[in-house]
Motif scaffolding. Structure first.
Motif, PDB file in Angstrom:
ATOM      1  N   PHE A  22     -69.606  69.563  22.123  1.00  0.00           N
ATOM      2  CA  PHE A  22     -69.431  70.542  23.195  1.00  0.00           C
ATOM      3  C   PHE A  22     -67.985  70.567  23.674  1.00  0.00           C
ATOM      4  N   MET A  23     -67.345  69.402  23.645  1.00  0.00           N
ATOM      5  CA  MET A  23     -65.955  69.329  24.068  1.00  0.00           C
ATOM      6  C   MET A  23     -65.078  70.138  23.111  1.00  0.00           C
TER       7      MET A  23
ATOM      8  N   SER B 162     -66.045  72.707  21.231  1.00  0.00           N
ATOM      9  CA  SER B 162     -66.280  74.149  21.382  1.00  0.00           C
ATOM     10  C   SER B 162     -65.651  74.666  22.680  1.00  0.00           C
ATOM     11  N   ALA B 163     -65.709  73.844  23.748  1.00  0.00           N
ATOM     12  CA  ALA B 163     -65.115  74.262  25.030  1.00  0.00           C
ATOM     13  C   ALA B 163     -63.595  74.331  24.894  1.00  0.00           C
ATOM     14  N   ALA B 164     -63.015  73.353  24.195  1.00  0.00           N
ATOM     15  CA  ALA B 164     -61.560  73.333  24.017  1.00  0.00           C
ATOM     16  C   ALA B 164     -61.114  74.546  23.205  1.00  0.00           C
TER      17      ALA B 164
ATOM     18  N   ARG C 123     -62.460  77.434  23.087  1.00  0.00           N
ATOM     19  CA  ARG C 123     -62.525  78.645  23.894  1.00  0.00           C
ATOM     20  C   ARG C 123     -61.419  78.684  24.962  1.00  0.00           C
ATOM     21  N   THR C 124     -61.102  77.510  25.485  1.00  0.00           N
ATOM     22  CA  THR C 124     -60.147  77.451  26.605  1.00  0.00           C
ATOM     23  C   THR C 124     -58.706  77.560  26.154  1.00  0.00           C
TER      24      THR C 124
END
Lengths: 430, 262
Positions: free
Chosen positions: B119-120, B122-124, B126-127
């Motif tokens: 999840f980290m 995928s979040a990174a 996107r961010t």
């Protein structure tokens, strides 16, 4: 004569006989025993004993090897007994003299006795015995039994000193800085409250809270539920209480549209409060029939077990909006990313500074730190709450000013010794 | 009565906790520990509430054959099995209860935790898209911090050859990602991203020279200990004041949400 008095008399006679025996044996006893409160003892459970070594030399065949500090305390009064029983403490044996500690060697004539029963327990009495061992015998103490095991030892005690009681401190001067800051802040809040009643206060718009109504509207249009997660801490924690305020508002707005609110809880107490808040909000909104208690339930108190359950719920039910309000730990990103994948509008609010980046990354709106606490005032527009919010802002301004002044003073303190470093030191919390 | 008694208890308990913070005397400590013990006892009682809620929720799901009711069967069977094993054979080390806990519960728990890594990522992903100046600063800071946390970062700045290799690696990434970026964001943005990517190793070398040989891990430490801590403390000041204000509201009975009302 009561049994207690008889016991004391018998003990007194024995003590006198023992002293007489040691004097008869010609063993010199220590003199000048004084008992004073320990100045470093904050709790009020320690005393300091000082005495003078025996003036005469030990008799032939003996050496002075150390001292034994003996202690007894009065039998507790019925009131103290009740107090101690209520607190579940052990009630001490009345008037029983026991060795408090042994002091090895003759160079030390001062010691402290710790872990004494403090006020309002009974008074304490002490005596110090000089311990004489036969020449060549070693100092042997059974630590468990607190007993000198060397054979042939002789003791000569001082007269008993007492009654004395440890004092302790009722105020910690090291925390004066905290008390002063708290007092200033309380005054600021009260002043803000007075001004709030006189005129309207401007509160800057908080995007996350403005989006709450949009999220409810979206859920209503889609015919999907709202998901509310109130963090992983209990109802005794301030972030959870702040989350409950937001939940109340959410429930009042959702009730007229019969939009279900799903609230899986990881704490039974939080579950009870959540149910009560949602039920009352539905009643206030005139729709008590729409309240569904089965939507608010306890899952587990295991951190990742809870995350698994909430993730599963998100993927099965596909809520239109997810609210994460309260204090979160490592589960924050797992929850928010799963919600993102499920296509929900996500609004988070937490004061956990370590989890804020994860929520900012994965959620549409995030209430950062104090915004979580401001939510109650912002949503309710209650003058008292708004005044406290203003008080917070003034408090922050004061802290900012103090930071600038303190930085300047701390910089000066590098070059000047004396008052300035003490001023800087005053700000340190102990 | 239903409201006033809890508010009075709350006021007294809150006032005691407030005063106790400034009182080092043994009595203060004893009563503080006593209140903590009471809290633990109350929490133990609330577990009964929790368990009854758990059983009722899942039983209803099974009874009404709601969607995915099979999971509820698994939950209830697991719950009853663990309680029975624990009650019958105890929960000491080596007992069947602990075996089930260590062999089933712990691995499942660890599996959920390990999902965090993915999840980290995928979040990174996107961010860290340099759409705005702020996002670009975030991206560059993140690159420095990430490189500083792995040996490659220090190698790059300490040995020019590694820097060149890393530059080539970044070039390959830019080459591979260019068509996709061009299709998605337009050619201009793709070129800008490519150049920004190529500038990263150059920037790292320049920064390292400027810091007189300080390795990239040093720059990372500086970012983490200076600007990051400053920002964090700013947030914490607000949190502390908000927390005090909310606590005062609770102690003085202005805030009643924890009692189930508002």
């Amino acid at each position: 004569m009561t049994m207690m008095r008889k016991a004391r008399l018998v003990i007194g006679i024995f003590a006198a006989l023992a002293t007489a025996q040691s004097w008869a044996a010609g063993l010199p006893a220590p003199t000048g025993l004084s008992v004073t409160p320990d100045p470093e003892d904050d709790e009020g459970t320690a005393l300091i004993l000082k005495w003078t070594a025996p003036e005469s030399p030990p008799p032939a065949g003996f050496t002075l090897a150390g001292y034994a500090v003996e202690h007894r305390q009065d039998a507790p009064t019925p009131a103290v007994r009740l107090y101690e029983k209520l607190l579940g403490q052990k009630v001490p044996d009345p008037a029983k003299t026991e060795v408090a500690k042994f002091v090895k060697g003759t160079d030390k004539t001062e010691t402290n006795v710790k872990n004494l029963d403090p006020w309002p327990s009974p008074m304490h009495y002490f005596s110090v015995s000089a311990v004489y061992l036969p020449e060549g015998a070693a100092w042997e103490v059974d630590e468990k039994a607190n007993k000198l095991t060397t054979k042939g030892e002789q003791e000569a005690a001082t007269p008993e000193v007492g009654p004395v009681q440890p004092v302790g401190k009722w105020y910690n001067p090291d925390r004066t800085n905290v008390a002063a800051t708290a007092a200033i802040y309380t005054i600021v809040v009260i002043l803000a409250l007075i001004f709030a009643r006189r005129r309207d206060m401007y509160i800057r718009p908080i995007a996350g809270l403005q989006a709450v109504d949009d999220a409810i509207g979206r859920a209503t249009e889609m015919g999907k539920p709202l998901l509310f997660v109130s963090g992983l801490t209990g109802i005794g924690d301030v972030p959870t209480i702040a989350a409950m305020l937001i939940l109340g508002h959410l429930a009042r707005r959702a009730a007229p549209y019969e939009t279900p609110i799903l609230a899986p809880c990881n704490d039974p107490m939080v579950m009870s409060v959540t149910r009560e808040i949602v039920r009352e909000s539905y009643t206030e909104a005139g729709r008590p029939d729409a309240y569904q208690p089965e939507n608010i339930y306890f899952v587990t108190d295991s951190q990742f077990g809870y995350v698994a359950a909430v993730d599963g719920l998100m993927l099965r039910e596909k809520p239109a909006a997810n609210f994460y309000m309260g204090y979160f730990f490592a589960e924050s990103l797992i929850l928010a990313e799963t919600g993102n994948e499920a296509g929900a509008i996500q609004i988070a609010g937490t004061d956990a500074d370590t989890q804020l980046p994860f929520f900012i990354t994965s959620c549409d709106y995030t209430l950062m730190g104090e915004e979580l606490y401001a939510a109650g005032a912002y949503l309710s527009r209650d003058p008292v709450l708004l005044a406290q919010l203003k008080g917070q802002d003034i408090g922050k301004a004061i802290i900012g000013l103090m930071l600038i002044v303190s930085t300047a003073i701390a910089s000066i303190a590098i070059f000047h010794s004396g008052v300035v470093p003490r001023f800087v030191e005053w700000f340190n919390t102990k | 009565m239903r409201v006033h008694v809890p508010i009075a208890i709350c006021f007294l308990a809150g006032l005691f906790m407030l005063v106790q913070f400034f009182v080092p005397h043994h009595l203060g400590v004893v009563y503080y520990e006593e209140l903590q013990a009471w809290t633990r006892i109350v929490i133990a009682f609330t577990m009964v509430l929790g368990i009854s809620s758990l059983i009722r929720t899942h039983w209803e799901k099974i009874r009404r054959r709601r969607q995915d009711w099979g999971y509820s069967v698994v939950t209830l069977v697991s719950f009853i099995a663990m309680v029975t094993i624990g009650a019958a054979r105890g929960s000491e080390k080596g007992s069947p209860f602990m075996w089930a806990f260590d062999s089933v519960f712990n691995p499942l728990d660890a599996t959920m935790f390990s999902l965090l890594a993915f999840f980290m990522a995928s979040a990174a992903y996107r961010t860290f898209r340099a759409r705005t100046p702020e996002a670009t600063v975030l991206l560059l800071t993140a690159v420095i911090v990430m490189l500083g946390r792995v040996p490659l970062g220090d190698m790059m700045v300490q040995h020019g050859a590694y820097g060149i290799w890393a530059g080539l690696l970044f070039l390959c990434i830019a080459w591979a990602a260019f068509p996709w970026c061009a299709a998605r964001f337009g050619r201009g943005t793709a070129w800008a991203l490519g150049v920004a990517l190529m500038l990263v190793p150059v920037a790292l070398l320049v920064v390292s020279a400027h810091l007189r040989g300080m390795p990239i891990s040093g720059a990372t430490e500086w970012i983490m200990n200076t600007p990051a801590v400053g920002a964090k403390r700013g947030i914490l000041f607000g949190v502390a004041l908000g927390s005090i204000a909310t606590s005062l509201r609770i102690i003085f009975g202005i805030e009643r949400s924890h009692l189930g009302g508002h």
